[in-house]
Each structure stands twice: as C-alpha cells, then as structure tokens.
Design an enzyme around this catalytic site. Structure first.
Site, PDB file in Angstrom:
ATOM      1  N   THR A  68      -0.500 -20.212  -3.463  1.00 46.31           N
ATOM      2  CA  THR A  68      -0.621 -20.789  -2.133  1.00 46.31           C
ATOM      3  C   THR A  68       0.763 -20.755  -1.517  1.00 46.31           C
ATOM      4  O   THR A  68       1.722 -21.232  -2.115  1.00 46.31           O
ATOM      5  CB  THR A  68      -1.092 -22.259  -2.193  1.00 46.31           C
ATOM      6  OG1 THR A  68      -2.342 -22.317  -2.866  1.00 46.31           O
ATOM      7  CG2 THR A  68      -1.222 -22.848  -0.801  1.00 46.31           C
ATOM      8  N   MET A  69       0.877 -20.171  -0.335  1.00 45.29           N
ATOM      9  CA  MET A  69       2.161 -20.175   0.362  1.00 45.29           C
ATOM     10  C   MET A  69       2.048 -21.148   1.524  1.00 45.29           C
ATOM     11  O   MET A  69       1.145 -21.043   2.344  1.00 45.29           O
ATOM     12  CB  MET A  69       2.522 -18.781   0.879  1.00 45.29           C
ATOM     13  CG  MET A  69       3.922 -18.734   1.454  1.00 45.29           C
ATOM     14  SD  MET A  69       4.408 -17.138   2.135  1.00 45.29           S
ATOM     15  CE  MET A  69       4.166 -16.036   0.777  1.00 45.29           C
ATOM     16  N   GLU A  70       2.948 -22.100   1.551  1.00 46.98           N
ATOM     17  CA  GLU A  70       2.920 -23.116   2.587  1.00 46.98           C
ATOM     18  C   GLU A  70       4.079 -22.922   3.539  1.00 46.98           C
ATOM     19  O   GLU A  70       5.106 -22.367   3.180  1.00 46.98           O
ATOM     20  CB  GLU A  70       2.975 -24.498   1.951  1.00 46.98           C
ATOM     21  CG  GLU A  70       1.781 -24.780   1.064  1.00 46.98           C
ATOM     22  CD  GLU A  70       1.833 -26.141   0.389  1.00 46.98           C
ATOM     23  OE1 GLU A  70       2.707 -26.959   0.727  1.00 46.98           O
ATOM     24  OE2 GLU A  70       0.994 -26.376  -0.479  1.00 46.98           O
ATOM     25  N   SER A  71       3.909 -23.413   4.737  1.00 42.65           N
ATOM     26  CA  SER A  71       4.962 -23.364   5.745  1.00 42.65           C
ATOM     27  C   SER A  71       5.190 -24.775   6.271  1.00 42.65           C
ATOM     28  O   SER A  71       4.488 -25.705   5.903  1.00 42.65           O
ATOM     29  CB  SER A  71       4.554 -22.430   6.885  1.00 42.65           C
ATOM     30  OG  SER A  71       5.625 -22.303   7.799  1.00 42.65           O
TER      31      SER A  71
END
Length: 118
Positions: A45-48
């Site tokens: 999961t890539m979060e910003s």
C-alpha cells in the site's frame, strides 16, 4: 526490493516510514487480503499526505500534483528496474530505445499552472 529501489530514486519516498508488519487493524485491507487469500507474495500500500512532508527534498512543503506525478513516474521506473533485476537476460541486449531514461525525462517535464486574480 521495490521499496529499496524507490528509496534510492524517489525523493518523496521514505523507507523509514515503511512498515512490513501485518497489524490487527490492517487485516481487512486489500494488501493483506490478497496476500492471505490469493497468495500474492508482495502486496503493498502506498500512502500519500495532504499535510506536507517532514523529511527529504520536500520537507516543510505541501504535496501537489507535480510531486504526485513525479512519484508515479518514479514508481513506474522502479517497477521496470525490478523487472530487469528479475529477468536480466531479457534486458541484456543493447537497444536503441532506453525506456527508463525516457520515463525519467518525461516525468521531469514541468506542467505549470497559473492563477490569475482579477
């Protein structure tokens, strides 16, 4: 390998903020479900952030469209490098088209937005 590649190439990516532990509160997230039920070995999961960065090149700055586009381009380059690492013979032949450099160059083109107040 992908997080390590991104930590070397993407200024907005921070390996120190990564967590590879499956916490109780994350058990129903897509990455954990596809890992457990489908068997995908590397699901991330890539979060910003919308609040701004606290480290690296963008420390103290707000994240905007340009930075998100840059991260997307660096992510694509990271996937390409990962593929090249997994299949080195496939990419050992010289080529007239250097896809990685082309991706990097195209991601560095700046789109400018101007706001006019009348």
């Amino acid at each position: 390998a992908l997080p390590k590649i991104l930590s070397q190439t993407a200024p907005a990516f921070c390996m120190g903020s990564c967590s590879f532990v499956v916490e109780k509160s994350k058990e129903s997230t897509a990455r954990v479900v596809v890992w457990r039920e489908i068997g995908v070995q590397r699901s991330y999961t890539m979060e910003s952030t919308l609040c701004g960065c606290d480290q690296g090149k963008y420390k103290g700055l707000q994240i905007g469209t340009r930075e998100l586009e840059e991260m997307g381009a660096k992510f694509c380059v990271g996937l390409l490098r990962l593929k090249r690492m997994a299949s080195p013979l496939e990419y050992s032949r010289p080529s007239n088209l250097d896809i990685e450099n082309e991706l990097i160059e195209s991601s560095c083109k700046v789109t400018r937005y101007y706001t006019f107040i009348i």
